[in-house]
Write an enzyme that holds these catalytic residues in place. Structure first.
Site, PDB file in Angstrom:
ATOM      1  N   GLU A 172      60.325  52.049  14.295  1.00  0.00           N
ATOM      2  CA  GLU A 172      61.020  50.854  13.812  1.00  0.00           C
ATOM      3  C   GLU A 172      62.538  51.007  13.785  1.00  0.00           C
ATOM      4  O   GLU A 172      63.155  50.988  12.709  1.00  0.00           O
ATOM      5  CB  GLU A 172      60.521  50.470  12.413  1.00  0.00           C
ATOM      6  CG  GLU A 172      59.028  50.200  12.368  1.00  0.00           C
ATOM      7  CD  GLU A 172      58.561  49.586  11.050  1.00  0.00           C
ATOM      8  OE1 GLU A 172      59.364  49.469  10.116  1.00  0.00           O
ATOM      9  OE2 GLU A 172      57.386  49.204  10.973  1.00  0.00           O
ATOM     10  N   GLU A 385      50.989  50.564  13.171  1.00  0.00           N
ATOM     11  CA  GLU A 385      50.909  50.320  11.721  1.00  0.00           C
ATOM     12  C   GLU A 385      50.410  48.905  11.487  1.00  0.00           C
ATOM     13  O   GLU A 385      50.860  47.963  12.146  1.00  0.00           O
ATOM     14  CB  GLU A 385      52.281  50.427  11.016  1.00  0.00           C
ATOM     15  CG  GLU A 385      52.834  51.816  10.904  1.00  0.00           C
ATOM     16  CD  GLU A 385      54.185  51.861  10.176  1.00  0.00           C
ATOM     17  OE1 GLU A 385      54.508  50.930   9.405  1.00  0.00           O
ATOM     18  OE2 GLU A 385      54.923  52.832  10.417  1.00  0.00           O
TER      19      GLU A 385
HETATM   20  C1  PNW Z   1      57.240  49.983   7.694  1.00  0.00           C
HETATM   21  N1  PNW Z   1      60.886  44.802   6.713  1.00  0.00           N
HETATM   22  O1  PNW Z   1      58.388  49.633   6.979  1.00  0.00           O
HETATM   23  C2  PNW Z   1      57.377  51.478   7.817  1.00  0.00           C
HETATM   24  O2  PNW Z   1      57.210  52.000   9.108  1.00  0.00           O
HETATM   25  C3  PNW Z   1      56.619  52.235   6.788  1.00  0.00           C
HETATM   26  O3  PNW Z   1      57.239  53.468   6.569  1.00  0.00           O
HETATM   27  C4  PNW Z   1      56.472  51.405   5.534  1.00  0.00           C
HETATM   28  O4  PNW Z   1      55.920  52.122   4.464  1.00  0.00           O
HETATM   29  C5  PNW Z   1      55.620  50.201   5.894  1.00  0.00           C
HETATM   30  O5  PNW Z   1      56.163  49.486   6.991  1.00  0.00           O
HETATM   31  C6  PNW Z   1      55.399  49.221   4.746  1.00  0.00           C
HETATM   32  O6  PNW Z   1      56.605  48.652   4.337  1.00  0.00           O
HETATM   33  C7  PNW Z   1      58.940  48.386   6.938  1.00  0.00           C
HETATM   34  O7  PNW Z   1      61.671  44.618   5.771  1.00  0.00           O
HETATM   35  C8  PNW Z   1      59.851  48.154   5.923  1.00  0.00           C
HETATM   36  O8  PNW Z   1      60.636  43.925   7.567  1.00  0.00           O
HETATM   37  C9  PNW Z   1      60.503  46.970   5.844  1.00  0.00           C
HETATM   38  C10 PNW Z   1      60.226  46.004   6.794  1.00  0.00           C
HETATM   39  C11 PNW Z   1      59.320  46.218   7.801  1.00  0.00           C
HETATM   40  C12 PNW Z   1      58.662  47.426   7.872  1.00  0.00           C
END
Ligand code: PNW
Length: 485
Positions: A172, A385
């Site tokens: 990401e 994921e």
């Molecule tokens: C992902 N957003 O994080 C990550 O790859 C993980 O480490 C995390 O724990 C999981 O999703 C759940 O949040 C994100 O703000 C964090 O769009 C924020 C965003 C998207 C993905």
């Protein structure tokens, strides 16, 4: 959505990978052991007000010491694959120079433990934990960081290339660039829209340089991948202004990465939308042929769609950020993670939400799989994921019932199966997450695990979703939503 009854069409191919995912900083703990030095997340967690409850990954779920138990849990869940990340500063503490053997030994032992149980390791090199020393030298907005990343990739490939055959460069990069340097809700917490765009480009370049280094080191059969979090962006209405808001966010969320990686170009509309912030002169001749390195797999992380509209008060797109904290799931910040798109408003779609306040919409995943089937022809897809946070609590007998999570997983897996029937080449699915863990700026307050963790005792208890998923991994048949959904 309506749960559909199981039929032949709900049976996944026998070689479909059933996995679960984690990342180093979110689970390992042991932040000062084995020669590891601080990453930007250690620093960020120590900065007051950045992480809910003042939480940090200092102990996390102690996976560094309990990995053998965790591998056993994976085997009990019938997983055929496990996605984890390597902590850069465990392997190369300053972000430069030779590798620390103790760091590599930890991951080698983990990988061997997985292989002994027939679980295929999927290794991610960078899940947001930049060595602090590299941030102090400027971090991802500086070009040198891309080269440092490629060197690190080569070191890990030399050490583990004989036993890991699925390699992901970045997790990401959108979050690293735009939450890390734009809105500042993630480490390192900077709030500079130009730094965020520079970071995005250097992450693209770092991906390409690392892919080259991996190819030069790994056996031919190894698969190279990146995991993106593409946004399923919807316009609130079909008005030209709202459709243009969608176009802008699509450029900043998706095409800023897939352009350089799949086509070797940044789209003109992205350059135009951000022209008042930067002339993009940090993109050097030749960079875009490096970023276009062939991919063997495209990893898609998906949680929830976004709904956008255009503001009607003529606010300037590059002026000060006038917005209230918005329901877009990116945390609360006075600063936008969307450089040059201050006129775009985000809306919470109607309907049920998870504990993250993210909406539940499997169609967004279906749409993304079909989009990348078109835009990345010949590149197999992997869901790296997908999952949901809920307020899980043990019942008096200690069991943890999470029917909402089962319904979430069921709906999204049905969408994956539908995309496969419609031509998407999807090779596997990794549930986020194996264990409850450190959820970044939310600390330990949000539980994504299939396995419940008691943070006092570190006891692990598989939730009912874990049993449900384990059965799916065993049979490959997507059942009706039950047992307790
Ligand atoms: C992902 N957003 O994080 C990550 O790859 C993980 O480490 C995390 O724990 C999981 O999703 C759940 O949040 C994100 O703000 C964090 O769009 C924020 C965003 C998207 C993905």
């Amino acid at each position: 959505y309506e749960p559909v009854p199981a039929s032949a069409s709900d049976t996944f191919p026998p070689d479909f990978l059933w996995g679960a995912a984690t990342s180093a900083y979110q689970i390992e703990g042991a932040v000062a052991e084995g020669g590891r030095t601080p990453s930007i997340w250690d620093t960020f967690c120590r900065t007051p007000g950045k992480v809910s409850g003042g939480d940090s990954g200092d102990v996390a779920v102690d996976h560094y010491h309990r990995w053998r138990d965790d591998v056993r849990l994976m085997a009990d869940l019938n997983l055929s694959a496990y996605r984890f990340s390597v902590s850069w500063s465990r392997v190369q503490p300053t972000g430069r120079g030779p590798a620390v053997q103790r760091g590599l030994d930890f991951y080698r032992a983990l990988v061997d433990g997985l292989l002994e149980r027939g679980i295929r390791p999927s290794l991610t090199l960078y899940h947001w934990d930049l060595p602090q020393e590299l941030e102090s030298a400027g971090g991802w907005p500086e070009r040198d960081t891309a080269h440092r990343f490629a060197d690190y990739a080569g070191l890990v490939a030399e050490a583990l290339g004989d036993r890991v055959d699925m390699w992901t460069t970045l997790n990401e990069p959108w979050c690293s660039a735009f939450l890390g340097y734009g809105s500042g809700v993630h480490a390192p917490g900077r709030t500079d829209p130009v730094a965020a765009l520079r970071a995005a480009h250097h992450l693209n370049l770092g991906h390409g340089l690392a892919a080259r280094a991996l190819r030069a080191t790994l056996p031919k059969a190894a698969k190279l991948a990146i995991s993106l979090n593409p946004s399923a962006v919807r316009a609130r209405t079909q008005s030209p202004a709202d459709l243009d808001a969608r176009r802008r966010i699509d450029a900043l969320a998706n095409r800023v990465f897939t352009g350089p990686m799949l086509k070797g170009a940044y789209d003109d509309d992205l350059l135009r939308d951000t022209a008042r912030l930067t002339d993009w002169s940090f993109v050097h001749d030749g960079d875009l042929s490096i970023t276009k390195h062939p991919l063997d797999l495209l990893g898609i992380n998906y949680y929830a769609p976004s709904v956008v509209s255009a503001a009607t008060d003529n606010r300037p797109d590059n002026g000060p950020d006038l917005r209230e904290p918005r329901p877009d799931g990116h945390g609360e910040s006075a600063h936008s993670p969307w450089p040059g798109a201050n006129s775009v408003l985000f809306h919470r779609p109607p309907g049920e939400l998870t504990a993250m306040d993210w909406s539940i919409d499997p169609t967004g995943l279906y749409d993304l799989l079909m989009r990348y089937t078109r835009e990345a022809p010949g590149v197999p897809l992997m869901i790296t994921e997908n999952g949901a946070a809920y307020d899980d609590k043990p019942a008096p007998d200690g069991a943890v019932h999470d029917p909402d999570r089962i319904r979430y997983l069921h709906g999204h897996l049905a969408a994956v199966r539908r995309a496969m029937r419609d031509g998407a080449d999807v090779r596997g699915y990794f549930l986020w997450s194996l264990l409850d863990n450190f959820e970044w700026a939310y600390g330990y307050g949000k539980r994504f695990g299939a396995v419940y963790v008691d943070y006092e005792t570190q006891a692990r208890t598989p939730k009912s979703s874990a049993r449900w998923y384990g059965e799916l991994a065993r049979t490959g048949v997507l059942p009706e939503a039950g047992p307790d959904a």
